[in-house]
Motif scaffolding. Sequence first.
Motif, PDB file in Angstrom:
ATOM      1  N   ASN A 168       0.867  -1.302  -0.027  1.00 42.34           N
ATOM      2  CA  ASN A 168      -0.074  -0.048  -0.048  1.00 42.34           C
ATOM      3  C   ASN A 168       0.814   1.384   0.131  1.00 42.34           C
ATOM      4  OD1 ASN A 168      -2.519  -1.281   0.100  1.00 42.34           O
ATOM      5  ND2 ASN A 168      -2.462  -1.474   2.077  1.00 42.34           N
ATOM      6  N   GLN A 169       2.316   1.128  -0.035  1.00 48.02           N
ATOM      7  CA  GLN A 169       3.176   2.287  -0.018  1.00 48.02           C
ATOM      8  C   GLN A 169       4.057   2.244  -1.378  1.00 48.02           C
ATOM      9  OE1 GLN A 169       5.214   2.362   3.849  1.00 48.02           O
ATOM     10  NE2 GLN A 169       2.948   2.634   4.738  1.00 48.02           N
ATOM     11  N   SER A 170       4.482   1.237  -1.483  1.00 45.36           N
ATOM     12  CA  SER A 170       5.557   0.947  -2.648  1.00 45.36           C
ATOM     13  C   SER A 170       5.407  -0.352  -3.487  1.00 45.36           C
ATOM     14  CB  SER A 170       6.921   1.032  -1.925  1.00 45.36           C
ATOM     15  OG  SER A 170       7.222   0.057  -0.997  1.00 45.36           O
ATOM     16  N   LEU A 171       5.864  -0.518  -4.454  1.00 48.08           N
ATOM     17  CA  LEU A 171       5.796  -1.364  -5.355  1.00 48.08           C
ATOM     18  C   LEU A 171       6.816  -2.382  -5.225  1.00 48.08           C
ATOM     19  CD1 LEU A 171       3.929  -2.482  -8.133  1.00 48.08           C
ATOM     20  CD2 LEU A 171       5.771  -1.564  -9.416  1.00 48.08           C
ATOM     21  N   ALA A 190       0.621   6.395  -4.659  1.00 47.95           N
ATOM     22  CA  ALA A 190       2.183   6.110  -4.895  1.00 47.95           C
ATOM     23  C   ALA A 190       2.443   4.839  -5.614  1.00 47.95           C
ATOM     24  CB  ALA A 190       2.899   6.229  -3.556  1.00 47.95           C
ATOM     25  N   VAL A 191       1.759   3.764  -5.078  1.00 45.45           N
ATOM     26  CA  VAL A 191       1.972   2.714  -5.710  1.00 45.45           C
ATOM     27  C   VAL A 191       1.481   2.553  -7.158  1.00 45.45           C
ATOM     28  CG1 VAL A 191       1.337  -0.083  -5.697  1.00 45.45           C
ATOM     29  CG2 VAL A 191       1.759   1.198  -3.536  1.00 45.45           C
ATOM     30  N   ALA A 234       2.782   2.572 -13.085  1.00 46.45           N
ATOM     31  CA  ALA A 234       2.408   3.394 -14.413  1.00 46.45           C
ATOM     32  C   ALA A 234       3.920   3.693 -14.957  1.00 46.45           C
ATOM     33  CB  ALA A 234       1.736   4.655 -14.166  1.00 46.45           C
ATOM     34  N   SER A 235       4.978   3.739 -14.056  1.00 48.91           N
ATOM     35  CA  SER A 235       6.332   4.061 -14.677  1.00 48.91           C
ATOM     36  C   SER A 235       6.961   2.984 -15.050  1.00 48.91           C
ATOM     37  CB  SER A 235       7.110   4.638 -13.448  1.00 48.91           C
ATOM     38  OG  SER A 235       6.444   5.897 -12.997  1.00 48.91           O
ATOM     39  N   ALA A 269       2.163   4.780 -18.416  1.00 47.05           N
ATOM     40  CA  ALA A 269       0.710   4.287 -18.555  1.00 47.05           C
ATOM     41  C   ALA A 269      -0.419   4.971 -18.049  1.00 47.05           C
ATOM     42  CB  ALA A 269       0.695   2.774 -17.606  1.00 47.05           C
ATOM     43  N   SER A 270      -1.444   4.686 -18.399  1.00 49.01           N
ATOM     44  CA  SER A 270      -2.682   5.666 -17.683  1.00 49.01           C
ATOM     45  C   SER A 270      -3.273   4.990 -16.763  1.00 49.01           C
ATOM     46  CB  SER A 270      -3.739   5.581 -18.931  1.00 49.01           C
ATOM     47  OG  SER A 270      -4.113   4.311 -19.402  1.00 49.01           O
ATOM     48  N   VAL A 271      -3.758   5.453 -15.775  1.00 49.73           N
ATOM     49  CA  VAL A 271      -4.217   4.944 -14.537  1.00 49.73           C
ATOM     50  C   VAL A 271      -5.864   5.220 -14.508  1.00 49.73           C
ATOM     51  CG1 VAL A 271      -4.135   5.108 -11.955  1.00 49.73           C
ATOM     52  CG2 VAL A 271      -2.005   5.467 -13.440  1.00 49.73           C
TER      53      VAL A 271
END
Length: 309
Positions: free
Chosen positions: A11-14, A43-44, A49-50, A162-164
């Motif tokens: 819930n904070q980082s990938l 943030a995730v 998306a990056s 990418a689109s979200v």
Amino acid sequence: MSILVIAEHDNQSLKGATLNAMTAASKIGGDVHIAVIGANLGAVAQAAASVAGVSKVLTFDDAALAEQTSEAVTAQILSVANQYSHIIAAASSMAKSVLPRVAAKLDVAQVSEIVEVVSSDTFVRPIYAGNVMATVQSSDAIKVITVRTTGFDTAAATGGSASVEAQAVQSVSNGTTFISREMAKSDRPELATAKIVVSGGRGLGSAENFKIIEALADKLGAGLGASRAAVDAGYVNNDLQVGQTGKIVAPQLYVAVGISGAIQHLAGMKDSKVIVAINKDADAPIFQVADYGIVGDLFEIVPQLTAAI
């Protein structure tokens, strides 16, 4: 052909495992989307998306999904599953709980822990503790797949745009209530992703003696692991177990101390880049896979090695 990758996150980082799954997805070919399921996912979602190669990120963002229970995550995946030819996730504890549910609901056969993509419907996976590599072909319309992360490089975490898209969250009322979660805390690197791992076996003799390799691990900045024999003997907690029934690791350096090298343990670490074995038994199976071996008393060798670093 569209592929859905299920993101691993807190819930904070990938988590890095998502990048390994992403590489597997890209080898299949087609549009790749990432599903991010949880709470407060800003943030995730941006991190997802990056990731290079991702064309769309689907977010299922709701306070009710904060704990990512298997039932809740399964319901979100099923709500979009029919839009995809493949549903992929890293072979983590989360995916091992969720994807079999997804496969059962879709009435398809899951393909587990693949290490190679041959084509869009054909994959290679280990069986018999990694001694045999099976090539399997799936004829299911939707292929549900878990990926052994050690079998694929990590995709680039940047370069994508990418689109979200926010998705409608599916409610779940099946009598299951989240009570609590106890997380193991350690200042050492996480075992599954550590670049260096120091593991101890039954040869250490006791939980007290495990401090010998803990000192070496601290000097090397390494993750700490153990064989099943050491875990079963009560030397360490089972979350440190490396092997077929534990964690699968492939660090740059794996140091096996007092580990004989049972086939089940080798299945969990034999893909390590460099393997160093320390054992008093010159005929121990661990030496068959080791790049460097030291035959001798670990109680003399390990302290000397630690002091020399």
